[in-house]
Motif scaffolding. Structure first.
Motif, PDB file in Angstrom:
ATOM      1  N   GLY A   1     -18.645 -62.426  19.772  1.00  0.00           N
ATOM      2  CA  GLY A   1     -18.389 -61.029  19.764  1.00  0.00           C
ATOM      3  C   GLY A   1     -19.593 -60.161  20.146  1.00  0.00           C
ATOM      4  O   GLY A   1     -20.606 -60.693  20.616  1.00  0.00           O
ATOM      5  N   GLY A   2     -19.559 -58.948  19.993  1.00  0.00           N
ATOM      6  CA  GLY A   2     -20.661 -57.979  20.467  1.00  0.00           C
ATOM      7  C   GLY A   2     -21.845 -57.656  19.482  1.00  0.00           C
ATOM      8  O   GLY A   2     -22.455 -56.843  19.807  1.00  0.00           O
ATOM      9  N   TRP A   3     -21.769 -58.205  18.492  1.00  0.00           N
ATOM     10  CA  TRP A   3     -22.902 -58.057  17.568  1.00  0.00           C
ATOM     11  C   TRP A   3     -24.126 -58.547  18.189  1.00  0.00           C
ATOM     12  O   TRP A   3     -24.171 -59.426  18.834  1.00  0.00           O
ATOM     13  N   PRO A   4     -25.291 -57.844  17.675  1.00  0.00           N
ATOM     14  CA  PRO A   4     -26.426 -58.268  18.464  1.00  0.00           C
ATOM     15  C   PRO A   4     -26.899 -59.615  18.667  1.00  0.00           C
ATOM     16  O   PRO A   4     -27.245 -60.173  19.665  1.00  0.00           O
ATOM     17  N   ALA A   5     -26.690 -60.385  17.471  1.00  0.00           N
ATOM     18  CA  ALA A   5     -27.118 -62.007  17.889  1.00  0.00           C
ATOM     19  C   ALA A   5     -25.808 -62.782  17.776  1.00  0.00           C
ATOM     20  O   ALA A   5     -26.194 -63.875  17.456  1.00  0.00           O
TER      21      ALA A   5
ATOM     22  N   ASP B   1     -24.027 -57.576   7.285  1.00  0.00           N
ATOM     23  CA  ASP B   1     -25.411 -58.402   7.607  1.00  0.00           C
ATOM     24  C   ASP B   1     -25.634 -58.721   9.087  1.00  0.00           C
ATOM     25  O   ASP B   1     -25.400 -60.080   9.091  1.00  0.00           O
ATOM     26  N   GLY B   2     -25.885 -57.993   9.790  1.00  0.00           N
ATOM     27  CA  GLY B   2     -25.994 -58.704  11.252  1.00  0.00           C
ATOM     28  C   GLY B   2     -26.031 -57.368  12.390  1.00  0.00           C
ATOM     29  O   GLY B   2     -26.322 -57.696  13.288  1.00  0.00           O
ATOM     30  N   LEU B   3     -25.561 -56.177  11.968  1.00  0.00           N
ATOM     31  CA  LEU B   3     -25.597 -55.135  12.944  1.00  0.00           C
ATOM     32  C   LEU B   3     -27.154 -54.732  13.243  1.00  0.00           C
ATOM     33  O   LEU B   3     -27.373 -54.178  14.312  1.00  0.00           O
TER      34      LEU B   3
ATOM     35  N   SER C   1     -36.156 -56.678  17.320  1.00  0.00           N
ATOM     36  CA  SER C   1     -35.685 -55.382  17.367  1.00  0.00           C
ATOM     37  C   SER C   1     -34.752 -55.159  16.202  1.00  0.00           C
ATOM     38  O   SER C   1     -34.649 -56.186  15.364  1.00  0.00           O
ATOM     39  N   VAL C   2     -34.312 -54.030  15.884  1.00  0.00           N
ATOM     40  CA  VAL C   2     -33.234 -53.983  14.564  1.00  0.00           C
ATOM     41  C   VAL C   2     -32.110 -53.671  15.401  1.00  0.00           C
ATOM     42  O   VAL C   2     -31.225 -53.078  14.717  1.00  0.00           O
ATOM     43  N   GLY C   3     -31.735 -54.245  16.628  1.00  0.00           N
ATOM     44  CA  GLY C   3     -30.357 -54.218  16.948  1.00  0.00           C
ATOM     45  C   GLY C   3     -29.698 -52.616  17.041  1.00  0.00           C
ATOM     46  O   GLY C   3     -30.336 -51.906  17.691  1.00  0.00           O
ATOM     47  N   PHE C   4     -28.537 -52.573  16.494  1.00  0.00           N
ATOM     48  CA  PHE C   4     -27.908 -51.098  16.515  1.00  0.00           C
ATOM     49  C   PHE C   4     -28.719 -50.121  15.580  1.00  0.00           C
ATOM     50  O   PHE C   4     -28.218 -48.896  15.597  1.00  0.00           O
ATOM     51  N   GLY C   5     -29.516 -50.742  14.668  1.00  0.00           N
ATOM     52  CA  GLY C   5     -30.376 -49.989  13.816  1.00  0.00           C
ATOM     53  C   GLY C   5     -29.554 -49.296  12.505  1.00  0.00           C
ATOM     54  O   GLY C   5     -29.988 -48.302  12.077  1.00  0.00           O
ATOM     55  N   LEU C   6     -28.498 -50.116  12.092  1.00  0.00           N
ATOM     56  CA  LEU C   6     -27.501 -49.713  11.129  1.00  0.00           C
ATOM     57  C   LEU C   6     -26.976 -50.883  10.425  1.00  0.00           C
ATOM     58  O   LEU C   6     -26.913 -52.095  11.269  1.00  0.00           O
ATOM     59  N   GLU C   7     -26.470 -50.544   9.125  1.00  0.00           N
ATOM     60  CA  GLU C   7     -25.839 -51.726   8.344  1.00  0.00           C
ATOM     61  C   GLU C   7     -24.627 -50.579   7.636  1.00  0.00           C
ATOM     62  O   GLU C   7     -25.218 -49.875   7.466  1.00  0.00           O
ATOM     63  N   LEU C   8     -23.308 -51.199   7.474  1.00  0.00           N
ATOM     64  CA  LEU C   8     -22.577 -50.526   6.774  1.00  0.00           C
ATOM     65  C   LEU C   8     -22.436 -51.091   5.210  1.00  0.00           C
ATOM     66  O   LEU C   8     -22.969 -52.197   4.928  1.00  0.00           O
ATOM     67  N   ALA C   9     -22.169 -50.079   4.391  1.00  0.00           N
ATOM     68  CA  ALA C   9     -22.077 -50.311   2.898  1.00  0.00           C
ATOM     69  C   ALA C   9     -20.903 -49.663   2.400  1.00  0.00           C
ATOM     70  O   ALA C   9     -20.849 -48.391   2.607  1.00  0.00           O
ATOM     71  N   LEU C  10     -19.971 -50.610   1.880  1.00  0.00           N
ATOM     72  CA  LEU C  10     -18.876 -49.823   1.007  1.00  0.00           C
ATOM     73  C   LEU C  10     -18.878 -50.267  -0.362  1.00  0.00           C
ATOM     74  O   LEU C  10     -18.888 -51.633  -0.847  1.00  0.00           O
ATOM     75  N   GLU C  11     -19.144 -49.354  -1.527  1.00  0.00           N
ATOM     76  CA  GLU C  11     -19.198 -49.807  -2.736  1.00  0.00           C
ATOM     77  C   GLU C  11     -18.055 -48.994  -3.281  1.00  0.00           C
ATOM     78  O   GLU C  11     -17.433 -48.249  -3.196  1.00  0.00           O
TER      79      GLU C  11
ATOM     80  N   VAL D   1     -19.616 -51.398  17.433  1.00  0.00           N
ATOM     81  CA  VAL D   1     -20.020 -52.261  18.345  1.00  0.00           C
ATOM     82  C   VAL D   1     -19.587 -51.931  19.735  1.00  0.00           C
ATOM     83  O   VAL D   1     -19.981 -52.061  20.697  1.00  0.00           O
ATOM     84  N   GLY D   2     -17.923 -51.823  19.812  1.00  0.00           N
ATOM     85  CA  GLY D   2     -17.316 -51.586  20.941  1.00  0.00           C
ATOM     86  C   GLY D   2     -17.574 -50.323  21.590  1.00  0.00           C
ATOM     87  O   GLY D   2     -17.415 -49.887  23.011  1.00  0.00           O
ATOM     88  N   HIS D   3     -18.261 -49.076  20.810  1.00  0.00           N
ATOM     89  CA  HIS D   3     -18.115 -47.904  21.511  1.00  0.00           C
ATOM     90  C   HIS D   3     -19.545 -47.202  21.150  1.00  0.00           C
ATOM     91  O   HIS D   3     -19.898 -46.707  20.075  1.00  0.00           O
TER      92      HIS D   3
END
Length: 409
Positions: free
Chosen positions: A240-244, A264-266, A277-287, A308-310
């Motif tokens: 897929g399109g995730w950085p690593a 855990d990978g964006l 690098s820090v890839g896209f520079g973000l991670e998502l969190a839903l509580e 990732v796609g946009h």
């Protein structure tokens, strides 16, 4: 001439084949230690054993149980091993469900330290910080294994020390079962030239160093947010399109019965560049405080793949507030819009979660995900985000996502 050795594997490419279950006693109770048959040492079994069929299909001469990895073999396979390697194997009679033909569990009774770490494709070890003290120093993963034949001695069948999931046989054993037309086996050579060139090995070394660098730092941060669930089984997607090219989700247990789901990978490095690098520079969190909820992982995956796609969505998600809709298949019904989609608000600040965290190669934004009820989406489109955010902030803690709640408008 140097002896050749092969890893003996269950041929799972055979269509419509049977799968054996774990060994049970005559009362149908699973035996206490189902792993003992693959430890590389003799087994003491006094009771009559049965093998249930976990998946019906054509019986093969060789098959392994799904969890314990015990080889279940027809009598003719047991005879070949007993004749050619009598000092290396133990054959234990078993009754296969619904069969009158004789079957046996084949036990390799030797455990030899012989894996060649340098010539294998990649090896990973268990470390003290992994939280499994009984495994420290043994192999956590071995790919494209190579062994050192000089360390094998006269053994023809054995388990390699530290990686006993592998069953190794000598070339004459392989030739004998192939001549006999035995079904269910396939072989991969573990001797001969290394499957990895020096250039590829150096490339892999750099990748592993970057993986370890980012994963260690991010895991340390996750642990500051609560108790990281090491046993949660979540989908891990490669590609897929995730950085690593690895898509991972983690689960963190928080106070007051809350659960935090995070990507855990964006913020991984870009694997093509092989540079920090820090890839896209973000991670998502839903509580959420909904017990045993599984839908958050599906939702996070869909949001992540949209980002990732946009590229035009990533920048506002990384720096500000963004609202968006994703597909609602398999999502809770109360969240679905009239078009069958789910709306979310990304980037809502909350005093209970940090907005950013620091990685070795830069800062990463922790982007909160707030699910919107259909009426709230309509309100947002008519009145804008600020008024809706104000209403959320009045209901503490407003960033929690729930499938079952009253709309704030």
């Amino acid at each position: 001439m140097t002896m050749r050795y092969f890893e003996l594997l269950d041929d799972m490419d055979i269509q419509d084949r049977w799968l054996p279950g774990e060994a049970t006693n005559s009362q149908g109770q699973e035996i206490d230690d189902i792993w003992q048959f693959a430890d590389g040492c003799p087994v003491q079994i006094k009771e009559h054993l049965r093998i249930p069929i976990s998946h019906p299909g054509a019986l093969l001469d060789y098959a392994t149980t799904s969890v314990g990895g015990a080889p279940v073999v027809h009598r003719r396979v047991a005879n070949i091993f007993s004749e050619l390697a009598p000092d290396d194997v133990q054959v234990i009679p078993v009754e296969v469900e619904g069969q009158i033909e004789p079957y046996f569990i084949l036990v390799a009774t030797r455990n030899i330290r012989c894996i060649d770490d340098e010539r294998s494709g990649e090896v990973q070890f268990w470390h003290p910080e992994d939280g499994q003290p009984d495994k420290v120093g043994t192999y956590r993963a071995v790919s494209r294994m190579r062994i050192d034949p000089a360390k094998v001695g006269d053994a023809k069948v054995f388990r390699p020390w530290g990686w006993t999931v592998a069953l190794i046989v000598s070339e004459d054993i392989k030739d004998a079962v192939e001549r006999a037309g035995v079904t269910g086996m396939r072989f991969e050579e573990v001797t001969g030239p290394s499957p990895v060139s020096p250039e590829q090995r150096e490339h892999n070394r750099k990748l592993k160093a970057l993986y370890d660098r980012t994963e260690t730092a991010r895991t340390a941060f996750w642990r500051t947010l609560g108790t990281l669930d090491e046993k949660a089984i979540l989908p891990i997607v490669v590609g897929g399109g995730w950085p690593a090219k690895r898509q991972v989700w983690r689960v963190i247990h928080r106070p007051e019965g809350r659960t935090l789901f995070v990507t855990d990978g964006l913020s991984d490095f870009f694997v093509e560049a092989v540079e920090p690098s820090v890839g896209f520079g973000l991670e998502l969190a839903l509580e959420t405080d909904e017990d045993q909820a599984r839908w958050p992982v599906t939702l996070l995956e869909r949001i992540a793949n949209e980002l990732v796609g946009h590229e035009h969505l990533r920048e506002p998600a990384r720096t500000g507030i963004l609202s968006m809709e994703v597909g609602g298949e398999h999502m809770p019904e109360p969240l679905l819009t009239k078009d069958g989609r789910v709306a979310v608000l990304l980037g809502m600040d909350t005093p209970t979660l940090p907005t950013h965290f620091t990685m070795p190669d830069g800062q990463v934004r922790l982007v909160t995900v707030k699910t919107l009820m259909p009426r709230e989406l309509t309100y947002l489109l008519e009145h804008g985000r600020e008024e809706l955010l104000h209403r959320f902030n009045q209901s503490h803690p407003g960033h929690l996502s729930r499938a079952w709640r009253q709309s704030v408008v």
